[in-house]
Design a protein around this motif. Structure first.
Motif, PDB file in Angstrom:
ATOM      1  N   LEU A  29      19.487  21.809  49.915  1.00  0.00           N
ATOM      2  CA  LEU A  29      19.062  20.864  50.958  1.00  0.00           C
ATOM      3  C   LEU A  29      19.537  21.341  52.326  1.00  0.00           C
ATOM      4  N   PRO A  30      18.760  21.043  53.389  1.00  0.00           N
ATOM      5  CA  PRO A  30      19.194  21.435  54.737  1.00  0.00           C
ATOM      6  C   PRO A  30      20.475  20.712  55.134  1.00  0.00           C
ATOM      7  N   LEU A  31      21.348  21.418  55.843  1.00  0.00           N
ATOM      8  CA  LEU A  31      22.613  20.861  56.299  1.00  0.00           C
ATOM      9  C   LEU A  31      22.487  20.472  57.758  1.00  0.00           C
ATOM     10  N   LEU A  32      22.823  19.222  58.078  1.00  0.00           N
ATOM     11  CA  LEU A  32      22.802  18.740  59.457  1.00  0.00           C
ATOM     12  C   LEU A  32      24.240  18.652  59.950  1.00  0.00           C
ATOM     13  N   ILE A  33      24.506  19.284  61.085  1.00  0.00           N
ATOM     14  CA  ILE A  33      25.841  19.285  61.666  1.00  0.00           C
ATOM     15  C   ILE A  33      25.759  18.634  63.043  1.00  0.00           C
ATOM     16  N   GLY A  34      26.661  17.689  63.301  1.00  0.00           N
ATOM     17  CA  GLY A  34      26.681  17.016  64.590  1.00  0.00           C
ATOM     18  C   GLY A  34      28.088  16.589  64.930  1.00  0.00           C
ATOM     19  N   ALA A  35      28.222  15.938  66.066  1.00  0.00           N
ATOM     20  CA  ALA A  35      29.521  15.434  66.501  1.00  0.00           C
ATOM     21  C   ALA A  35      29.299  14.247  67.416  1.00  0.00           C
ATOM     22  N   ASP A  36      30.308  13.418  67.522  1.00  0.00           N
ATOM     23  CA  ASP A  36      30.251  12.268  68.406  1.00  0.00           C
ATOM     24  C   ASP A  36      31.659  12.008  68.912  1.00  0.00           C
ATOM     25  N   GLY A  37      31.742  11.287  69.988  1.00  0.00           N
ATOM     26  CA  GLY A  37      33.044  10.920  70.536  1.00  0.00           C
ATOM     27  C   GLY A  37      33.226   9.416  70.478  1.00  0.00           C
ATOM     28  N   VAL A  38      34.391   8.981  70.072  1.00  0.00           N
ATOM     29  CA  VAL A  38      34.713   7.557  70.047  1.00  0.00           C
ATOM     30  C   VAL A  38      35.956   7.319  70.893  1.00  0.00           C
ATOM     31  N   SER A  39      36.014   6.161  71.541  1.00  0.00           N
ATOM     32  CA  SER A  39      37.182   5.815  72.356  1.00  0.00           C
ATOM     33  C   SER A  39      38.214   5.099  71.490  1.00  0.00           C
ATOM     34  N   VAL A  40      39.431   5.580  71.517  1.00  0.00           N
ATOM     35  CA  VAL A  40      40.511   5.023  70.703  1.00  0.00           C
ATOM     36  C   VAL A  40      41.632   4.568  71.630  1.00  0.00           C
ATOM     37  N   PRO A  41      42.154   3.344  71.419  1.00  0.00           N
ATOM     38  CA  PRO A  41      43.235   2.862  72.278  1.00  0.00           C
ATOM     39  C   PRO A  41      44.593   3.452  71.877  1.00  0.00           C
ATOM     40  N   PHE A  42      45.341   3.898  72.871  1.00  0.00           N
ATOM     41  CA  PHE A  42      46.705   4.389  72.677  1.00  0.00           C
ATOM     42  C   PHE A  42      47.623   3.645  73.631  1.00  0.00           C
ATOM     43  N   ARG A  43      48.850   3.431  73.215  1.00  0.00           N
ATOM     44  CA  ARG A  43      49.864   2.834  74.098  1.00  0.00           C
ATOM     45  C   ARG A  43      50.773   3.940  74.613  1.00  0.00           C
ATOM     46  N   LEU A  44      51.339   3.717  75.795  1.00  0.00           N
ATOM     47  CA  LEU A  44      52.233   4.717  76.378  1.00  0.00           C
ATOM     48  C   LEU A  44      53.511   4.866  75.574  1.00  0.00           C
ATOM     49  N   TYR A  45      53.920   3.786  74.894  1.00  0.00           N
ATOM     50  CA  TYR A  45      55.142   3.812  74.091  1.00  0.00           C
ATOM     51  C   TYR A  45      54.751   3.620  72.622  1.00  0.00           C
ATOM     52  N   PRO A  46      54.738   4.689  71.824  1.00  0.00           N
ATOM     53  CA  PRO A  46      54.323   4.583  70.420  1.00  0.00           C
ATOM     54  C   PRO A  46      55.142   3.564  69.640  1.00  0.00           C
ATOM     55  N   LYS A  47      54.485   2.901  68.705  1.00  0.00           N
ATOM     56  CA  LYS A  47      55.105   1.897  67.819  1.00  0.00           C
ATOM     57  C   LYS A  47      55.718   0.751  68.601  1.00  0.00           C
ATOM     58  N   SER A  48      55.132   0.413  69.735  1.00  0.00           N
ATOM     59  CA  SER A  48      55.607  -0.693  70.557  1.00  0.00           C
ATOM     60  C   SER A  48      54.401  -1.388  71.173  1.00  0.00           C
ATOM     61  N   SER A  49      54.521  -2.678  71.389  1.00  0.00           N
ATOM     62  CA  SER A  49      53.430  -3.417  72.029  1.00  0.00           C
ATOM     63  C   SER A  49      53.571  -3.396  73.554  1.00  0.00           C
ATOM     64  N   LYS A  50      54.558  -2.669  74.062  1.00  0.00           N
ATOM     65  CA  LYS A  50      54.789  -2.597  75.503  1.00  0.00           C
ATOM     66  C   LYS A  50      53.970  -1.473  76.122  1.00  0.00           C
ATOM     67  N   GLY A  51      53.631  -1.636  77.356  1.00  0.00           N
ATOM     68  CA  GLY A  51      52.922  -0.593  78.082  1.00  0.00           C
ATOM     69  C   GLY A  51      51.423  -0.825  78.112  1.00  0.00           C
ATOM     70  N   LYS A  52      50.798  -0.208  79.065  1.00  0.00           N
ATOM     71  CA  LYS A  52      49.364  -0.326  79.263  1.00  0.00           C
ATOM     72  C   LYS A  52      48.618   0.457  78.179  1.00  0.00           C
TER      73      LYS A  52
END
Length: 69
Positions: A29-52
Motif C-alpha cells: 500500500l502507498p505510504l503517506l507521510i506528513g506532519a503537523d504542529g500543535v500548541s502545548v502549554p508549558f509553565r516557567l516553573y516545572p511541576k508548579s502551578s506558579k508562573g505564566k
C-alpha cells in the motif's frame, strides 16, 4: 518510564531496535507521510502551578498506509 529510558540508552549505545514483520498486503500500500504542529502549554516553573503559561509549538509526525476495502 524506566523502560523508555532503558531503550533510549540502548539506542544511544548503538543497539538497534528489532524490526517488526509487516504483512505483505500492507507493505504494498502507498505510504503517506506528513506532519503537523500543535500548541502545548508549558509553565516557567516545572511541576508548579506558579508562573505564566507559555505555549510552544510541538511537531507531530503522521505516517499511514492508504488502502481501499
Amino acid at each position: 518510564m524506566a523502560q523508555v529510558q532503558t531503550e533510549v540508552k540502548a539506542w544511544q549505545s548503538g543497539d538497534k531496535p528489532p524490526v517488526e514483520a509487516m504483512n505483505e498486503d500492507v507493505a504494498v500500500l502507498p505510504l503517506l507521510i506528513g506532519a503537523d504542529g500543535v500548541s502545548v502549554p508549558f509553565r516557567l516553573y516545572p511541576k508548579s502551578s506558579k508562573g505564566k503559561i507559555v505555549y510552544q509549538e510541538i511537531k507531530v509526525p503522521l505516517l499511514t498506509r492508504l488502502g481501499v476495502e
